[in-house]
Scaffold this active site. Structure first.
Site, PDB file in Angstrom:
ATOM      1  N   LYS A 124       2.189  -3.266   7.304  1.00  0.00           N
ATOM      2  CA  LYS A 124       2.459  -3.447   5.874  1.00  0.00           C
ATOM      3  C   LYS A 124       3.914  -3.053   5.558  1.00  0.00           C
ATOM      4  CE  LYS A 124       0.041  -4.556   2.938  1.00  0.00           C
ATOM      5  NZ  LYS A 124      -0.372  -5.874   2.375  1.00  0.00           N
ATOM      6  N   THR A 139       0.817  -1.211   0.000  1.00  0.00           N
ATOM      7  CA  THR A 139       0.000   0.000   0.000  1.00  0.00           C
ATOM      8  C   THR A 139       0.854   1.265   0.000  1.00  0.00           C
ATOM      9  OG1 THR A 139      -1.521   1.260   1.396  1.00  0.00           O
ATOM     10  CG2 THR A 139      -0.098  -0.276   2.539  1.00  0.00           C
ATOM     11  N   ASP A 140       0.267   2.356  -0.459  1.00  0.00           N
ATOM     12  CA  ASP A 140       0.979   3.638  -0.401  1.00  0.00           C
ATOM     13  C   ASP A 140       1.073   4.161   1.040  1.00  0.00           C
ATOM     14  OD1 ASP A 140      -1.681   4.355  -0.017  1.00  0.00           O
ATOM     15  OD2 ASP A 140      -1.737   5.892  -1.586  1.00  0.00           O
ATOM     16  N   GLU A 141       0.282   3.569   1.950  1.00  0.00           N
ATOM     17  CA  GLU A 141       0.273   4.082   3.330  1.00  0.00           C
ATOM     18  C   GLU A 141       1.612   3.882   4.045  1.00  0.00           C
ATOM     19  OE1 GLU A 141      -3.109   3.482   5.757  1.00  0.00           O
ATOM     20  OE2 GLU A 141      -4.500   3.576   4.079  1.00  0.00           O
ATOM     21  N   TYR A 189      -1.842  -0.432  11.005  1.00  0.00           N
ATOM     22  CA  TYR A 189      -1.992  -1.100   9.701  1.00  0.00           C
ATOM     23  C   TYR A 189      -0.787  -0.813   8.810  1.00  0.00           C
ATOM     24  CZ  TYR A 189      -3.333  -1.569   4.776  1.00  0.00           C
ATOM     25  OH  TYR A 189      -3.337  -1.870   3.425  1.00  0.00           O
TER      26      TYR A 189
HETATM   27  P1  NAD Z   1      -9.740  -7.244   2.118  1.00  0.00           P
HETATM   28  O1  NAD Z   1      -9.756  -6.974   3.578  1.00  0.00           O
HETATM   29  O2  NAD Z   1     -10.951  -6.951   1.302  1.00  0.00           O
HETATM   30  O3  NAD Z   1      -9.393  -8.769   1.868  1.00  0.00           O
HETATM   31  C1  NAD Z   1      -8.396  -9.445   2.577  1.00  0.00           C
HETATM   32  C2  NAD Z   1      -8.523 -10.930   2.277  1.00  0.00           C
HETATM   33  O4  NAD Z   1      -7.493 -11.608   2.999  1.00  0.00           O
HETATM   34  C3  NAD Z   1      -9.863 -11.539   2.738  1.00  0.00           C
HETATM   35  O5  NAD Z   1     -10.374 -12.397   1.754  1.00  0.00           O
HETATM   36  C4  NAD Z   1      -9.497 -12.312   3.991  1.00  0.00           C
HETATM   37  O6  NAD Z   1     -10.327 -13.441   4.231  1.00  0.00           O
HETATM   38  C5  NAD Z   1      -8.055 -12.717   3.676  1.00  0.00           C
HETATM   39  N1  NAD Z   1      -7.275 -12.948   4.899  1.00  0.00           N
HETATM   40  C6  NAD Z   1      -7.174 -12.115   5.969  1.00  0.00           C
HETATM   41  N2  NAD Z   1      -6.398 -12.689   6.916  1.00  0.00           N
HETATM   42  C7  NAD Z   1      -5.993 -13.887   6.420  1.00  0.00           C
HETATM   43  C8  NAD Z   1      -5.169 -14.929   6.906  1.00  0.00           C
HETATM   44  N3  NAD Z   1      -4.615 -14.865   8.126  1.00  0.00           N
HETATM   45  N4  NAD Z   1      -4.932 -16.001   6.123  1.00  0.00           N
HETATM   46  C9  NAD Z   1      -5.488 -16.084   4.888  1.00  0.00           C
HETATM   47  N5  NAD Z   1      -6.308 -15.149   4.386  1.00  0.00           N
HETATM   48  C10 NAD Z   1      -6.555 -14.057   5.138  1.00  0.00           C
HETATM   49  O7  NAD Z   1      -8.468  -6.478   1.567  1.00  0.00           O
HETATM   50  P2  NAD Z   1      -8.263  -5.689   0.188  1.00  0.00           P
HETATM   51  O8  NAD Z   1      -8.753  -4.312   0.345  1.00  0.00           O
HETATM   52  O9  NAD Z   1      -8.723  -6.533  -0.929  1.00  0.00           O
HETATM   53  O10 NAD Z   1      -6.662  -5.616   0.165  1.00  0.00           O
HETATM   54  C11 NAD Z   1      -5.892  -6.682  -0.372  1.00  0.00           C
HETATM   55  C12 NAD Z   1      -4.429  -6.337  -0.264  1.00  0.00           C
HETATM   56  O11 NAD Z   1      -4.150  -5.148  -1.007  1.00  0.00           O
HETATM   57  C13 NAD Z   1      -3.947  -6.075   1.148  1.00  0.00           C
HETATM   58  O12 NAD Z   1      -2.666  -6.627   1.280  1.00  0.00           O
HETATM   59  C14 NAD Z   1      -3.908  -4.556   1.252  1.00  0.00           C
HETATM   60  O13 NAD Z   1      -2.928  -4.150   2.179  1.00  0.00           O
HETATM   61  C15 NAD Z   1      -3.531  -4.179  -0.156  1.00  0.00           C
HETATM   62  N6  NAD Z   1      -4.015  -2.861  -0.610  1.00  0.00           N
HETATM   63  C16 NAD Z   1      -5.329  -2.511  -0.475  1.00  0.00           C
HETATM   64  C17 NAD Z   1      -5.765  -1.286  -0.971  1.00  0.00           C
HETATM   65  C18 NAD Z   1      -7.209  -0.857  -0.883  1.00  0.00           C
HETATM   66  O14 NAD Z   1      -7.526   0.280  -1.220  1.00  0.00           O
HETATM   67  N7  NAD Z   1      -8.129  -1.711  -0.470  1.00  0.00           N
HETATM   68  C19 NAD Z   1      -4.848  -0.404  -1.577  1.00  0.00           C
HETATM   69  C20 NAD Z   1      -3.500  -0.798  -1.665  1.00  0.00           C
HETATM   70  C21 NAD Z   1      -3.107  -2.027  -1.188  1.00  0.00           C
HETATM   71  O1  DAU Z   2      -4.152   4.030   0.456  1.00  0.00           O
HETATM   72  C1  DAU Z   2      -4.371   2.651   0.373  1.00  0.00           C
HETATM   73  C2  DAU Z   2      -5.208   2.198   1.540  1.00  0.00           C
HETATM   74  O2  DAU Z   2      -6.533   2.689   1.320  1.00  0.00           O
HETATM   75  C3  DAU Z   2      -5.223   0.681   1.725  1.00  0.00           C
HETATM   76  O3  DAU Z   2      -3.928   0.245   2.031  1.00  0.00           O
HETATM   77  C4  DAU Z   2      -6.187   0.277   2.847  1.00  0.00           C
HETATM   78  O4  DAU Z   2      -6.256  -1.130   2.930  1.00  0.00           O
HETATM   79  C5  DAU Z   2      -7.555   0.831   2.524  1.00  0.00           C
HETATM   80  O5  DAU Z   2      -8.462   0.533   3.570  1.00  0.00           O
HETATM   81  C6  DAU Z   2      -7.487   2.347   2.295  1.00  0.00           C
HETATM   82  O6  DAU Z   2      -7.187   3.039   3.541  1.00  0.00           O
HETATM   83  P1  DAU Z   2      -7.929   4.398   3.968  1.00  0.00           P
HETATM   84  O7  DAU Z   2      -7.824   4.540   5.429  1.00  0.00           O
HETATM   85  O8  DAU Z   2      -7.505   5.522   3.116  1.00  0.00           O
HETATM   86  O9  DAU Z   2      -9.443   4.002   3.523  1.00  0.00           O
HETATM   87  P2  DAU Z   2     -10.854   4.243   4.238  1.00  0.00           P
HETATM   88  O10 DAU Z   2     -11.906   3.889   3.222  1.00  0.00           O
HETATM   89  O11 DAU Z   2     -10.923   3.612   5.570  1.00  0.00           O
HETATM   90  O12 DAU Z   2     -10.869   5.814   4.439  1.00  0.00           O
HETATM   91  C7  DAU Z   2     -10.756   6.718   3.336  1.00  0.00           C
HETATM   92  C8  DAU Z   2     -10.774   8.128   3.903  1.00  0.00           C
HETATM   93  O13 DAU Z   2     -12.086   8.383   4.424  1.00  0.00           O
HETATM   94  C9  DAU Z   2      -9.822   8.345   5.073  1.00  0.00           C
HETATM   95  O14 DAU Z   2      -9.321   9.666   5.033  1.00  0.00           O
HETATM   96  C10 DAU Z   2     -10.713   8.155   6.304  1.00  0.00           C
HETATM   97  C11 DAU Z   2     -12.047   8.682   5.822  1.00  0.00           C
HETATM   98  N1  DAU Z   2     -13.244   8.038   6.436  1.00  0.00           N
HETATM   99  C12 DAU Z   2     -13.316   6.689   6.444  1.00  0.00           C
HETATM  100  C13 DAU Z   2     -14.401   6.049   6.990  1.00  0.00           C
HETATM  101  C14 DAU Z   2     -14.486   4.549   7.034  1.00  0.00           C
HETATM  102  C15 DAU Z   2     -14.257   8.834   6.924  1.00  0.00           C
HETATM  103  O15 DAU Z   2     -14.200  10.078   6.883  1.00  0.00           O
HETATM  104  N2  DAU Z   2     -15.349   8.199   7.476  1.00  0.00           N
HETATM  105  C16 DAU Z   2     -15.454   6.837   7.543  1.00  0.00           C
HETATM  106  O16 DAU Z   2     -16.476   6.349   8.071  1.00  0.00           O
END
Ligand code: NAD
Ligand code: DAU
Length: 349
Positions: A161, A132-134, A157
């Site tokens: 990562k 992730t970019d975080e 988190y």
């Molecule tokens: P998600 O939470 O939707 O899915 C995570 C998946 O991992 C689920 O299917 C869950 O069952 C599985 N999982 C969790 N713990 C596990 C374990 N111990 N063993 C096996 N499986 C397990 O997550 P996502 O949003 O699809 O993110 C996927 C990946 O991409 C993550 O590594 C996250 O850090 C990265 N990522 C997410 C975003 C985003 O915006 N969602 C952006 C950049 C990177």
């Molecule tokens: O940047 C990549 C990341 O983006 C991934 O690595 C993470 O897995 C993914 O969850 C996401 O993280 P964020 O914290 O940016 O996403 P989230 O949807 O939780 O929040 C987006 C923005 O909105 C953040 O500034 C927090 C704000 N927010 C979020 C929630 C859930 C609110 O204002 N209200 C809310 O209820």
């Protein structure tokens, strides 16, 4: 013999799109989806491809060292695409250890198992870590994250990562494991679990519930349609240089408040509400501790070196996303029943 690729976290949001992309595009591979099916994992996401000849689902926990070692020895995976993680920042604030277990120990377990299998001959093998970019922390009002930006994670988190990224690099340096890493910005699209901002707001607009905006809503994120991330993962896995890192992003920054207003506007039209009706649901709530002000990705490297760029514009992606949730309200109802209710009450009390 077919190449065997294991995709971890394939039942989750991004993972399910990656699994579909690989199963449909590469009949010459056998794709294993390794997922523990936590609250975020859902096999409903993959109903359309579950009977494909080149697909196998394996229920398993990446933190279970013995199970992972045995699985890798048995199946002899040629490649790993690792997405399984605890992914929600708010949950990491209440339960950091769960993030250390899955994101750090789980990743090291996979690295160990891959090393045990191939350390005498890494030819044509690859460990791809999806990050992730975080990990870069927060930006001020200007600037972009590049691949050389220093790591500076602020939440449990992002710290977990960052740690997993470091372990992957360390296995490359120490054991010559061929690896590649990508760091992506915020994804949105179908199958996104409604604890995250966009699907949570879509769900709440449909049900006329408050739209919780943390702090002043001026926090900024860069949004990418999930299928474009799956395409990027395909490109990085196949064309990315060994030991390289690629930043992936949408060149699409939005302040949260503007994004939610735009969502309200589109939802008013879809639901046949009068203009401005859904916006009245916006409610400013207590801020997230350690909230990163702004993320923005410079995706020049992946564009120049691998030819990738986003293919779906934000208005188009948002419309597709809304459409998917409107047509999949049973999916939404299923994932928001049970434990979700307890989580929601606790998080927004
Ligand atoms: P998600 O939470 O939707 O899915 C995570 C998946 O991992 C689920 O299917 C869950 O069952 C599985 N999982 C969790 N713990 C596990 C374990 N111990 N063993 C096996 N499986 C397990 O997550 P996502 O949003 O699809 O993110 C996927 C990946 O991409 C993550 O590594 C996250 O850090 C990265 N990522 C997410 C975003 C985003 O915006 N969602 C952006 C950049 C990177
Ligand atoms: O940047 C990549 C990341 O983006 C991934 O690595 C993470 O897995 C993914 O969850 C996401 O993280 P964020 O914290 O940016 O996403 P989230 O949807 O939780 O929040 C987006 C923005 O909105 C953040 O500034 C927090 C704000 N927010 C979020 C929630 C859930 C609110 O204002 N209200 C809310 O209820």
């Amino acid at each position: 013999m077919k190449k065997k690729i294991v995709i971890t976290g394939g039942a989750g949001f991004i993972g399910s799109h990656v699994v579909r992309q690989f199963v449909l595009k590469y009949p010459e591979y056998h794709i294993y989806n390794l997922d523990a099916l936590t609250y975020a994992g859902n096999l409903e996401n993959l109903r359309d491809i579950e009977n494909a000849a080149n697909y196998t689902f394996v229920k398993g926990d990446i933190t279970d060292e013995e199970f992972i070692q045995e699985l890798f020895q048995k199946e002899q995976f040629d490649g790993v695409i690792h997405l399984a993680a605890e992914s929600h920042v708010d949950r990491s604030i209440t339960d950091p250890l769960a993030f250390v277990k899955t994101n750090v120990i789980g990743t090291v377990n996979l690295l160990q198992a891959f090393k045990a299998l191939w350390q005498d001959n890494w030819q044509d093998k690859r460990f791809y870590h999806v990050s992730t970019d975080e990990v870069y922390g927060t930006l001020g009002e200007s600037g972009l994250f590049t691949e050389t930006t220093s790591y500076d994670p602020n939440s449990p988190y992002s710290a977990s990562k960052a740690s997993s990224d470091h372990f992957v690099r360390a296995y490359g340096e120490t054991y010559n494991m061929p690896y590649v890493i990508s760091n992506c910005s915020n994804n949105y699209g179908p199958n996104h679990f409604p604890e995250k901002l966009i699907p949570l707001c879509i769900h709440n607009i449909i049900h006329n519930k408050p739209l919780p905006i943390y702090g002043d809503g001026k926090y900024t994120r860069d949004w990418l349609f999930v299928i474009d991330h799956a395409r990027a993962i395909d490109d990085v896995f196949h064309k990315g240089g060994n030991t390289e890192t690629y930043n992936i992003g949408g060149f699409n920054e939005w302040q949260n408040i503007d994004l939610v207003k735009e969502l309200c506007k589109q939802m008013d039209q879809v639901l046949g509400r009068t203009a401005g009706e859904s916006e009245q649901l916006i409610t400013f709530v207590k801020d997230r501790p350690g909230h990163d002000l702004r993320y923005a990705i410079d995706a020049t490297k992946i564009n120049k070196e691998l030819g990738w760029s986003p293919s779906v514009s934000f208005p188009e992606g948002l419309a597709k996303t809304i459409d998917w949730y409107m047509n999949n309200q049973e999916w939404l109802a299923n994932v928001t029943s049970g434990a979700y209710q307890d989580y929601y009450k606790e998080q927004y009390k």
